[in-house]
Design a protein around this motif. Structure first.
Motif, mmCIF file in Angstrom:
data_model
loop_
_atom_site.group_PDB
_atom_site.id
_atom_site.type_symbol
_atom_site.label_atom_id
_atom_site.label_comp_id
_atom_site.label_asym_id
_atom_site.label_seq_id
_atom_site.Cartn_x
_atom_site.Cartn_y
_atom_site.Cartn_z
ATOM 1 N N LEU A 47 28.550 45.786 -17.014
ATOM 2 C CA LEU A 47 29.240 47.012 -16.623
ATOM 3 C C LEU A 47 28.629 47.616 -15.366
ATOM 4 C CD1 LEU A 47 29.825 48.686 -20.114
ATOM 5 C CD2 LEU A 47 31.446 47.384 -18.725
ATOM 6 N N ILE A 48 27.310 47.496 -15.224
ATOM 7 C CA ILE A 48 26.665 47.961 -13.998
ATOM 8 C C ILE A 48 27.111 47.108 -12.819
ATOM 9 C CG2 ILE A 48 24.430 48.165 -12.808
ATOM 10 C CD1 ILE A 48 23.214 48.999 -15.479
ATOM 11 N N GLN A 49 27.201 45.812 -13.033
ATOM 12 C CA GLN A 49 27.675 44.909 -11.982
ATOM 13 C C GLN A 49 29.117 45.217 -11.597
ATOM 14 O OE1 GLN A 49 26.988 41.092 -13.793
ATOM 15 N NE2 GLN A 49 24.752 41.291 -13.669
ATOM 16 N N ALA A 50 29.864 45.783 -12.541
ATOM 17 C CA ALA A 50 31.255 46.151 -12.268
ATOM 18 C C ALA A 50 31.370 47.487 -11.539
ATOM 19 C CB ALA A 50 32.040 46.208 -13.572
ATOM 20 N N GLY A 51 30.232 48.129 -11.282
ATOM 21 C CA GLY A 51 30.253 49.359 -10.500
ATOM 22 C C GLY A 51 29.803 50.613 -11.230
ATOM 23 N N GLU A 52 29.474 50.512 -12.507
ATOM 24 C CA GLU A 52 29.078 51.699 -13.273
ATOM 25 C C GLU A 52 27.579 51.966 -13.089
ATOM 26 O OE1 GLU A 52 30.439 51.411 -17.307
ATOM 27 O OE2 GLU A 52 32.528 51.091 -16.719
ATOM 28 N N LEU A 53 27.208 52.309 -11.873
ATOM 29 C CA LEU A 53 25.802 52.510 -11.533
ATOM 30 C C LEU A 53 25.202 53.730 -12.229
ATOM 31 C CD1 LEU A 53 25.923 51.760 -7.687
ATOM 32 C CD2 LEU A 53 25.383 50.192 -9.557
ATOM 33 N N TRP A 54 26.051 54.665 -12.647
ATOM 34 C CA TRP A 54 25.569 55.860 -13.327
ATOM 35 C C TRP A 54 24.824 55.531 -14.618
ATOM 36 C CZ3 TRP A 54 28.091 55.836 -17.989
ATOM 37 C CH2 TRP A 54 29.355 55.196 -18.024
ATOM 38 N N ARG A 55 25.009 54.335 -15.140
ATOM 39 C CA ARG A 55 24.322 53.939 -16.368
ATOM 40 C C ARG A 55 22.804 53.858 -16.193
ATOM 41 N NH1 ARG A 55 27.432 52.113 -20.580
ATOM 42 N NH2 ARG A 55 29.665 52.023 -20.118
ATOM 43 N N GLY A 63 13.638 53.978 -12.277
ATOM 44 C CA GLY A 63 12.848 52.775 -12.012
ATOM 45 C C GLY A 63 12.782 51.875 -13.221
ATOM 46 N N GLY A 64 12.632 52.487 -14.403
ATOM 47 C CA GLY A 64 12.611 51.685 -15.622
ATOM 48 C C GLY A 64 13.945 51.004 -15.890
ATOM 49 N N SER A 65 15.041 51.738 -15.695
ATOM 50 C CA SER A 65 16.372 51.164 -15.925
ATOM 51 C C SER A 65 16.660 50.027 -14.951
ATOM 52 C CB SER A 65 17.444 52.255 -15.773
ATOM 53 O OG SER A 65 17.275 53.276 -16.722
ATOM 54 N N ILE A 66 16.301 50.213 -13.695
ATOM 55 C CA ILE A 66 16.559 49.189 -12.673
ATOM 56 C C ILE A 66 15.711 47.951 -12.935
ATOM 57 C CG2 ILE A 66 16.331 48.666 -10.211
ATOM 58 C CD1 ILE A 66 17.056 51.618 -9.686
ATOM 59 N N ALA A 67 14.446 48.144 -13.330
ATOM 60 C CA ALA A 67 13.597 46.991 -13.659
ATOM 61 C C ALA A 67 14.172 46.231 -14.843
ATOM 62 C CB ALA A 67 12.179 47.465 -13.963
ATOM 63 N N SER A 68 14.652 46.959 -15.844
ATOM 64 C CA SER A 68 15.268 46.315 -17.003
ATOM 65 C C SER A 68 16.524 45.540 -16.598
ATOM 66 C CB SER A 68 15.616 47.373 -18.054
ATOM 67 O OG SER A 68 16.286 46.805 -19.149
ATOM 68 N N THR A 90 18.627 40.920 -19.741
ATOM 69 C CA THR A 90 20.087 40.975 -19.884
ATOM 70 C C THR A 90 20.513 41.788 -21.107
ATOM 71 O OG1 THR A 90 20.075 38.902 -21.144
ATOM 72 C CG2 THR A 90 20.372 38.747 -18.739
ATOM 73 N N ALA A 91 19.572 42.212 -21.923
ATOM 74 C CA ALA A 91 19.899 42.908 -23.163
ATOM 75 C C ALA A 91 20.358 44.338 -22.892
ATOM 76 C CB ALA A 91 18.691 42.913 -24.095
ATOM 77 N N LEU A 92 21.238 44.823 -23.777
ATOM 78 C CA LEU A 92 21.595 46.249 -23.748
ATOM 79 C C LEU A 92 20.334 47.051 -24.023
ATOM 80 C CD1 LEU A 92 24.616 47.975 -25.441
ATOM 81 C CD2 LEU A 92 22.303 48.779 -25.911
ATOM 82 N N SER A 93 20.109 48.098 -23.265
ATOM 83 C CA SER A 93 18.901 48.890 -23.485
ATOM 84 C C SER A 93 19.155 50.354 -23.149
ATOM 85 C CB SER A 93 17.717 48.354 -22.662
ATOM 86 O OG SER A 93 17.954 48.527 -21.284
#
Length: 314
Positions: free
Chosen positions: A171-179, A226-231, A236-239
């Motif tokens: 979903l982030i790859q699809a453009g939902e960067l707010w996640r 930073g933590g979200s981007i590193a993850s 690939t897991a939902l976190s």
């Protein structure tokens, strides 16, 4: 008068350093304050070299004016990040520039001039009355989001997690960067929430007091991102969760103690290192814990604090 001031400062635990042009700096690590003293006719063009050698959060410049002061003198000099106090020795009046309602320095200098204890009016500002209101706000947001997720079907329900903004790579790859941001305020299960709220309650107030309200918020948000981007890049897991932001506060406090040898010697720095190692070790041995987010938050928290400290003296 001036030798008496410097002698009293030294006896009260301040570190005095002679500067160029007969100026003197006085720093007190536990008060997190710095003072610079000197005469008006020797006022330097730039204090930046002095400030770059220290990471104190607040500096005041006491400008002695033995011949009195003209109002035009107040506007001749401006130094970013510094509060100047022009002390008219003839009248005993103190003129701040830029204008400020701060009464701490005037009261303290009056006590010095009357021969009273240098620190009797110079307690660490607002320690007892300090309210870490942003810690409370972040604490409340996490609880409210968790309640809403529970009412929507449960915080461990994958569809609910996705709907509320968990980190989901496709979903982030699809453009939902707010996640990257929303996932910082989402927790998977009550124990996950409980552990992170306990950590926030333990680290938040001391961080907010040491760094100030808004710098604390910047560190928290940047560390969470930073933590979200590193993850995102390494898992690939939902976190979801505030762990990256929490580790960012650990990184910020680690930088804070490294820049203050007295705190490191007191054991604070080593205690932080031990806490970090234990938490990483726990994450490596327990399934479902996103150590990439922890490491990303820790690094960004450390770097953000370092950058903010540099900006505060520029």
């Amino acid at each position: 008068m001036f030798p008496q001031i410097f002698n009293t400062l030294q006896q009260s635990g301040w570190k005095l350093v002679a500067l160029e042009g007969n100026w003197v700096s006085a720093t007190h690590e536990s008060l997190n304050r710095g003072l610079i003293f000197g005469n008006l006719n020797e006022l330097p063009q730039d204090f930046k070299p002095i400030l770059q050698s220290s990471d104190l959060s607040q500096w005041d410049v006491i400008v002695f004016c033995p011949q009195g002061i003209d109002s035009s003198d107040l506007k001749k000099h401006h130094f970013a990040g510094l509060q100047l106090w022009y002390w008219d020795i003839q009248t005993g009046n103190l003129f701040p520039f830029p204008p400020t309602n701060d009464t701490l320095i005037p009261n303290w200098l009056r006590q010095l001039a009357s021969g009273k204890d240098a620190l009797s009016g110079f307690a660490k500002p607002d320690v007892e009355d300090f309210k870490p209101f942003l810690t409370y706000v972040l604490f409340g947001i996490n609880i409210v989001v968790f309640i809403l997720m529970t009412l929507a079907g449960g915080s461990e329900n994958q569809s609910v997690l996705i709907a509320f903004g968990a980190k989901v790579n496709p979903l982030i790859q699809a453009g939902e960067l707010w996640r990257f941001l929303t996932s910082v305020f989402i927790h998977i299960g009550f124990l996950h929430l409980l552990f992170n709220l306990y950590a926030l309650w333990s680290l938040g107030p001391i961080s907010e007091r040491n760094f100030g309200h808004w710098r604390f918020l910047v560190i928290y948000i940047m560390s969470g991102l930073g933590g979200s981007i590193a993850s995102y890049f390494f898992s690939t897991a939902l976190s979801a969760g505030a762990s990256g932001a929490i580790f960012g506060l650990l990184g910020a406090l680690l930088y804070y103690s490294l820049k203050r040898p007295s705190l490191w010697k007191s054991g604070l720095g080593m205690n932080l290192v031990i806490v970090i190692i234990i938490n990483f070790g726990f994450g490596l041995t327990q399934p479902g814990i996103d150590n990439y987010a922890h490491l990303g938050g820790l690094i960004i928290g450390f770097l953000t604090t370092m950058l903010l400290s540099k900006l505060s003296v520029n």
